[in-house]
Write a protein that holds these residues in place. Sequence first.
Motif, mmCIF file in Angstrom:
data_model
loop_
_atom_site.group_PDB
_atom_site.id
_atom_site.type_symbol
_atom_site.label_atom_id
_atom_site.label_comp_id
_atom_site.label_asym_id
_atom_site.label_seq_id
_atom_site.Cartn_x
_atom_site.Cartn_y
_atom_site.Cartn_z
ATOM 1 N N ILE A 1 -8.879 3.280 10.485
ATOM 2 C CA ILE A 1 -8.184 3.566 9.221
ATOM 3 C C ILE A 1 -6.743 3.079 9.296
ATOM 4 N N ILE A 2 -6.134 3.225 10.476
ATOM 5 C CA ILE A 2 -4.737 2.800 10.634
ATOM 6 C C ILE A 2 -4.618 1.276 10.643
ATOM 7 N N GLY A 3 -5.639 0.586 11.159
ATOM 8 C CA GLY A 3 -5.605 -0.883 11.301
ATOM 9 C C GLY A 3 -5.116 -1.597 10.049
ATOM 10 N N PRO A 4 -5.807 -1.421 8.893
ATOM 11 C CA PRO A 4 -5.368 -2.129 7.681
ATOM 12 C C PRO A 4 -3.958 -1.725 7.256
ATOM 13 N N LEU A 5 -3.577 -0.459 7.500
ATOM 14 C CA LEU A 5 -2.235 -0.003 7.098
ATOM 15 C C LEU A 5 -1.153 -0.632 7.968
ATOM 16 N N SER A 6 -1.514 -1.024 9.179
ATOM 17 C CA SER A 6 -0.479 -1.632 10.023
ATOM 18 C C SER A 6 -0.300 -3.108 9.693
ATOM 19 N N GLN A 7 -1.241 -3.671 8.900
ATOM 20 C CA GLN A 7 -1.145 -5.104 8.612
ATOM 21 C C GLN A 7 -0.559 -5.446 7.243
ATOM 22 N N VAL A 8 -0.624 -4.496 6.315
ATOM 23 C CA VAL A 8 -0.175 -4.783 4.944
ATOM 24 C C VAL A 8 1.319 -5.179 4.957
ATOM 25 N N ASP A 9 1.728 -6.057 4.019
ATOM 26 C CA ASP A 9 3.120 -6.566 4.043
ATOM 27 C C ASP A 9 4.139 -5.448 3.907
ATOM 28 N N VAL A 10 3.928 -4.587 2.900
ATOM 29 C CA VAL A 10 4.855 -3.466 2.702
ATOM 30 C C VAL A 10 4.042 -2.183 2.557
ATOM 31 N N LEU A 11 4.344 -1.215 3.421
ATOM 32 C CA LEU A 11 3.683 0.093 3.342
ATOM 33 C C LEU A 11 4.716 1.121 2.903
ATOM 34 N N ALA A 12 4.384 1.916 1.881
ATOM 35 C CA ALA A 12 5.248 3.040 1.498
ATOM 36 C C ALA A 12 4.596 4.313 2.013
ATOM 37 N N LEU A 13 5.265 4.972 2.929
ATOM 38 C CA LEU A 13 4.727 6.178 3.567
ATOM 39 C C LEU A 13 5.481 7.372 2.990
ATOM 40 N N ASP A 14 4.780 8.150 2.171
ATOM 41 C CA ASP A 14 5.430 9.251 1.452
ATOM 42 C C ASP A 14 5.228 10.568 2.194
ATOM 43 N N GLU A 15 6.154 11.516 1.966
ATOM 44 C CA GLU A 15 6.068 12.868 2.533
ATOM 45 C C GLU A 15 6.159 12.857 4.056
ATOM 46 N N LEU A 16 6.985 11.937 4.589
ATOM 47 C CA LEU A 16 7.132 11.860 6.045
ATOM 48 C C LEU A 16 7.651 13.197 6.587
ATOM 49 N N GLY A 17 7.054 13.661 7.682
ATOM 50 C CA GLY A 17 7.462 14.929 8.288
ATOM 51 C C GLY A 17 6.614 16.103 7.825
ATOM 52 N N LYS A 18 5.836 15.883 6.741
ATOM 53 C CA LYS A 18 4.989 16.960 6.225
ATOM 54 C C LYS A 18 3.774 17.131 7.143
ATOM 55 N N GLY A 19 3.195 18.311 7.111
ATOM 56 C CA GLY A 19 1.989 18.557 7.898
ATOM 57 C C GLY A 19 2.221 19.678 8.883
ATOM 58 N N ARG A 20 1.225 19.865 9.739
ATOM 59 C CA ARG A 20 1.320 20.974 10.689
ATOM 60 C C ARG A 20 2.122 20.594 11.926
ATOM 61 N N GLY A 21 2.401 19.286 12.080
ATOM 62 C CA GLY A 21 3.133 18.829 13.268
ATOM 63 C C GLY A 21 2.279 18.935 14.522
ATOM 64 N N THR B 1 0.848 -1.203 0.000
ATOM 65 C CA THR B 1 0.000 0.000 0.000
ATOM 66 C C THR B 1 0.874 1.240 0.000
ATOM 67 N N TYR B 2 0.431 2.239 -0.744
ATOM 68 C CA TYR B 2 1.102 3.538 -0.778
ATOM 69 C C TYR B 2 0.204 4.557 -0.081
ATOM 70 N N VAL B 3 0.819 5.379 0.779
ATOM 71 C CA VAL B 3 0.044 6.422 1.464
ATOM 72 C C VAL B 3 0.862 7.693 1.533
ATOM 73 N N GLU B 4 0.233 8.806 1.155
ATOM 74 C CA GLU B 4 0.887 10.093 1.370
ATOM 75 C C GLU B 4 0.378 10.603 2.714
ATOM 76 N N ILE B 5 1.333 10.947 3.589
ATOM 77 C CA ILE B 5 0.976 11.142 4.988
ATOM 78 C C ILE B 5 -0.082 12.221 5.205
ATOM 79 N N SER B 6 -0.006 13.358 4.473
ATOM 80 C CA SER B 6 -0.989 14.416 4.747
ATOM 81 C C SER B 6 -2.385 13.999 4.277
ATOM 82 N N LEU B 7 -2.438 13.147 3.227
ATOM 83 C CA LEU B 7 -3.755 12.658 2.795
ATOM 84 C C LEU B 7 -4.331 11.694 3.830
#
Length: 283
Positions: free
Chosen positions: A166-186, A142-148
């Motif tokens: 929403i996080i549940g399925p993302l924590s189970q997938v074999d490989v997660l690509a988390l893009d734009e890490l650190g982006k957002g309002r913090g 699964t691919y996820v852009e963090i701010s989305l």
Amino acid sequence: MANATDAGGMTFERVGDYAAARPTLSLADCPDCNGTGLMRTKTQQNGREYEIVSPCPRALLQHRANSFNAARLPAVQSGATFESYKPSNAEQHRALQVAKEFAFRWPALRGFVLSGPVGTGKTHLLSATLKHLSIELGVKVTYVEISLLYSQIRRGFQDGKSGGEIIGPLSQVDVLALDELGKGRGSQFELETLDELIARRYNAGKVTLFATNYSLKPPEERAQRGYFGTETALEAGKDSKLLCDRVGDRIYSRLCEMCDFVEFPGATPDMRRSPSMAGRKRP
Ligand SMILES: Nc1ncnc2c1ncn2[C@@H]1O[C@H](COP(=O)(O)OP(=O)(O)OP(=O)(O)O)[C@@H](O)[C@H]1O
Ligand SMILES: [Mg+2]
């Protein structure tokens, strides 16, 4: 069959916001299985006739296409491959090598973090990696852009859904690509969401890949060293160029164990501004 694409090839295209794979030969028209996905062949052994049922290669190809489509890669990355990535410096060479090795030696290696300026191919390499894993090996990715993700969770709150749903399925997938890490309002909400997702994947021993515009330099590069929990990160992370400041010590520490780090120099060219992009076909 050597690999899935030997069964007749795959076309990659954009469908709405996402990249989509479509087998060139449709399963429904398959003369071998008539769309059932199962082939029946007869064989003789010791004078007796047996019927053998085996999976149709076209069904496997459709299954791999479904795995790729479930990854929800950005539409603009539908053509991204390792072959189309052209490194312009030693770090980009290393990034290509790390990503390829990760994909070709799956599941032997830990993940990776790519850090660099805009337009340097970080999302391209994440996409090429997920494409290889899903199309050639059928791995659940699964691919996820963090701010989305943050806005998806916020919208979910309005519909009565918890962040965990929403996080549940993302924590189970074999490989997660988390893009734009650190982006957002913090914000507290964002850091807690990220902490939960990464801690769950870390605890489960799951592989995660990351890309970021922030530097991977260690916390020692900060002017003043001290414990950096979520609250401190909230304040100090706002104007920092360091990923460790943006995400806090807890997450940064886990990244060090989960991933190889590759950081492109600040002068790495932005390919979106490259003349070679002029007149390029829409993916
Ligand atoms: N080294 C490269 N070789 C070939 N194409 C590249 C390379 N670097 C970037 N590109 C192309 O440039 C475009 C932008 O790349 P990409 O989106 O991967 O950049 P990024 O590093 O993720 O940028 P950002 O930090 O803004 O998210 C894409 O079309 C990608 O295929
Ligand atoms: Mg990107």
